[in-house]
Scaffold this motif. Structure first.
Motif, mmCIF file in Angstrom:
data_model
loop_
_atom_site.group_PDB
_atom_site.id
_atom_site.type_symbol
_atom_site.label_atom_id
_atom_site.label_comp_id
_atom_site.label_asym_id
_atom_site.label_seq_id
_atom_site.Cartn_x
_atom_site.Cartn_y
_atom_site.Cartn_z
ATOM 1 N N LYS A 1 46.249 -32.374 -51.691
ATOM 2 C CA LYS A 1 46.630 -33.361 -51.016
ATOM 3 C C LYS A 1 46.066 -33.623 -49.544
ATOM 4 O O LYS A 1 45.722 -34.695 -49.070
ATOM 5 C CB LYS A 1 48.370 -33.222 -50.867
ATOM 6 C CG LYS A 1 48.995 -34.249 -49.978
ATOM 7 C CD LYS A 1 50.403 -33.889 -50.215
ATOM 8 C CE LYS A 1 51.221 -34.994 -49.428
ATOM 9 N NZ LYS A 1 50.790 -35.053 -47.922
ATOM 10 N N ILE B 1 46.143 -14.995 -53.377
ATOM 11 C CA ILE B 1 46.779 -14.458 -52.248
ATOM 12 C C ILE B 1 48.120 -13.743 -52.713
ATOM 13 O O ILE B 1 48.647 -12.752 -52.133
ATOM 14 C CB ILE B 1 46.643 -15.172 -50.908
ATOM 15 C CG1 ILE B 1 45.348 -15.585 -50.796
ATOM 16 C CG2 ILE B 1 47.295 -14.443 -49.699
ATOM 17 C CD1 ILE B 1 45.008 -16.304 -49.357
ATOM 18 N N VAL C 1 53.021 -21.977 -52.082
ATOM 19 C CA VAL C 1 53.353 -23.268 -52.052
ATOM 20 C C VAL C 1 52.308 -24.142 -52.362
ATOM 21 O O VAL C 1 51.222 -24.051 -51.441
ATOM 22 C CB VAL C 1 54.183 -23.678 -50.826
ATOM 23 C CG1 VAL C 1 54.509 -25.306 -50.693
ATOM 24 C CG2 VAL C 1 55.078 -22.632 -50.354
ATOM 25 N N ILE D 1 53.402 -28.312 -48.286
ATOM 26 C CA ILE D 1 53.698 -27.457 -47.292
ATOM 27 C C ILE D 1 54.276 -27.776 -46.034
ATOM 28 O O ILE D 1 54.935 -27.111 -45.294
ATOM 29 C CB ILE D 1 52.291 -26.524 -46.768
ATOM 30 C CG1 ILE D 1 51.297 -27.704 -46.318
ATOM 31 C CG2 ILE D 1 51.716 -25.678 -47.934
ATOM 32 C CD1 ILE D 1 50.157 -26.975 -45.523
ATOM 33 N N TYR E 1 44.800 -21.191 -46.186
ATOM 34 C CA TYR E 1 43.389 -21.393 -45.870
ATOM 35 C C TYR E 1 43.116 -22.767 -45.924
ATOM 36 O O TYR E 1 43.370 -23.476 -47.027
ATOM 37 C CB TYR E 1 42.429 -20.794 -47.309
ATOM 38 C CG TYR E 1 41.022 -21.062 -47.247
ATOM 39 C CD1 TYR E 1 40.340 -21.476 -46.161
ATOM 40 C CD2 TYR E 1 40.330 -20.961 -48.576
ATOM 41 C CE1 TYR E 1 38.800 -21.666 -45.984
ATOM 42 C CE2 TYR E 1 39.013 -21.107 -48.275
ATOM 43 C CZ TYR E 1 38.177 -21.733 -47.243
ATOM 44 O OH TYR E 1 36.998 -21.592 -47.540
HETATM 45 C C1 LIG Z 1 41.265 -24.122 -49.394
HETATM 46 S S1 LIG Z 1 42.532 -24.372 -50.682
HETATM 47 C C2 LIG Z 1 43.021 -22.457 -50.629
HETATM 48 C C3 LIG Z 1 43.646 -21.807 -51.958
HETATM 49 C C4 LIG Z 1 44.423 -20.481 -51.618
HETATM 50 N N1 LIG Z 1 45.148 -20.416 -50.512
HETATM 51 C C5 LIG Z 1 43.119 -19.570 -51.345
HETATM 52 O O1 LIG Z 1 42.875 -18.988 -50.261
HETATM 53 O O2 LIG Z 1 42.558 -19.138 -52.250
HETATM 54 C C6 LIG Z 1 43.680 -25.125 -50.201
HETATM 55 C C7 LIG Z 1 44.685 -25.431 -51.154
HETATM 56 O O3 LIG Z 1 45.931 -26.057 -50.634
HETATM 57 C C8 LIG Z 1 46.400 -27.063 -51.451
HETATM 58 N N2 LIG Z 1 47.043 -28.111 -50.651
HETATM 59 C C9 LIG Z 1 46.320 -29.185 -50.162
HETATM 60 N N3 LIG Z 1 47.124 -30.054 -49.225
HETATM 61 C C10 LIG Z 1 48.662 -29.310 -49.595
HETATM 62 C C11 LIG Z 1 49.814 -29.674 -49.172
HETATM 63 N N4 LIG Z 1 50.092 -30.618 -48.304
HETATM 64 N N5 LIG Z 1 50.934 -29.041 -49.900
HETATM 65 C C12 LIG Z 1 50.624 -28.210 -50.614
HETATM 66 N N6 LIG Z 1 49.422 -27.554 -50.992
HETATM 67 C C13 LIG Z 1 48.355 -28.207 -50.542
HETATM 68 C C14 LIG Z 1 45.103 -27.480 -52.367
HETATM 69 O O4 LIG Z 1 45.549 -28.228 -53.393
HETATM 70 C C15 LIG Z 1 44.371 -26.467 -52.547
HETATM 71 O O5 LIG Z 1 45.032 -25.600 -53.589
#
Ligand SMILES: C[S@@+](CC[C@H](N)C(=O)[O-])C[C@H]1O[C@@H](n2cnc3c(N)ncnc32)[C@H](O)[C@@H]1O
Length: 304
Positions: free
Chosen positions: A79, A116, A131, A161, A175
């Motif tokens: 997103k 995580i 989330v 989020i 992240y």
């Molecule tokens: C860079 S990845 C990090 C994934 C995980 N936290 C890790 O460190 O392995 C960012 C994640 O945030 C999700 N994301 C992006 N915008 C978001 C939003 N507004 N609300 C929830 N999830 C979101 C994406 O789909 C993606 O899976």
């Protein structure tokens, strides 16, 4: 060699993650893009302070990307930010720096494949929640938690989020992007003092990290939500009495020059002052009281 290098090395610069999701995808794509005549001129983002990150994917890592029902792709749209997984070594380092314990409730904002949140439960015994906006990733994360034997301790919420209340977390991991960290900053600062925040790769603007984390692959930052001590305080140190004004920006305290204190700093619920006479005062903040060995202070007026 146990892990065969896949030859799939991603050079992920801070600029990549700092760009809008559509632009991130373009950057990841090998296909050159024609310039978009309608695009706004690109202005360098002053918030991109992270050095280029080099994530090397090994065979072992690749095996973990998905299952027979869903195989996510590194760089797939999200997103507000694309999906790039945190390397396992940094996941461990982030949770270790945050000193995660079985009494903790860890929330990972944008949880991807759940690694995580799952590690927090499996390796540190905590309760945890991820989330994540992408429903396929949420379903994958739930299956991953099941496989890891921690489905009873980990939940995954499909949602945004920015619209989810995570303020009961004792540890928050993320992240995301510098701009998204800044968007979350006010909410994080209003959380219970002492709440631990860990971010892979990206900082929080002028809110200086309390610690930095570096592994071979990546880096991260750690903060403790500081107690709010701004205002006017009456100190009793031994037999001495004095009143003084404390200003606060994040964990840094400002004191009147030439006054009874030389400097001060908050660390979660802890506080440290150096008096003008050189005496060090260590204490804890309990609402409108600060208490240390041989000293106490009471807030007379709350700061603005
Ligand atoms: C860079 S990845 C990090 C994934 C995980 N936290 C890790 O460190 O392995 C960012 C994640 O945030 C999700 N994301 C992006 N915008 C978001 C939003 N507004 N609300 C929830 N999830 C979101 C994406 O789909 C993606 O899976």
């Amino acid at each position: 060699m146990l892990f065969r290098r896949l030859g799939y090395t991603i050079l992920l610069a801070g600029t990549l993650l700092a760009a809008p999701a559509s632009a991130q995808l373009r950057m990841l794509s090998n296909t050159p893009q024609a310039p978009d005549p309608l695009a706004a001129p690109s202005i360098p983002d002053p918030l991109v302070e992270a050095p280029p990150l080099r994530l090397s994917l090994m065979q072992g890592d690749q095996d973990k990307l998905g299952d027979d029902k869903f195989q996510p792709e590194i760089g797939q749209a999200g997103k507000d930010v694309i999906w790039v997984p945190t390397p396992d070594s940094l996941v461990k380092a982030m949770l270790t720096v945050a000193d995660v314990k079985p009494t903790d409730f860890v929330v990972d904002l944008g949880s991807g494949d759940g690694r995580i949140a799952i590690a927090a439960a499996r390796d540190f015994g905590a309760r945890s929640q991820g989330v994540e906006f992408n429903p396929d990733m949420v379903a994958l994360a739930r299956r991953n938690a099941q496989k890891a034997g921690v489905a009873n301790k980990v939940t995954f919420l499909q949602g945004d989020i920015f619209e989810t209340d995570f303020t009961d977390a004792t540890v928050v991991t993320m992240y995301l992007l510098p701009s998204l960290n800044l968007k979350l900053r006010d909410t994080l600062l209003k959380m219970k003092p002492g709440t631990r925040i860990v971010s892979h790769a990206f900082t929080m603007g002028e809110w200086e990290p309390d610690r930095t984390i570096t592994t071979d692959d990546a880096s991260g930052y750690f903060w403790l939500v500081p107690a709010n001590v701004s205002g006017r305080w009456a100190f009793e140190v031994g037999n001495e009495r004095f009143a003084t004004e404390l200003g606060q920006q994040f964990q840094m305290l400002s004191v009147a020059r030439g006054g009874p204190l030389r400097d001060g700093r908050v660390k979660g619920t802890g506080v440290h002052f150096t008096r003008a006479n050189g005496q060090e005062l260590e204490g804890v903040v309990r609402g409108d009281q600060m208490v240390g060995r041989g000293w106490v202070a009471t807030r007379i007026r709350t700061g603005g």
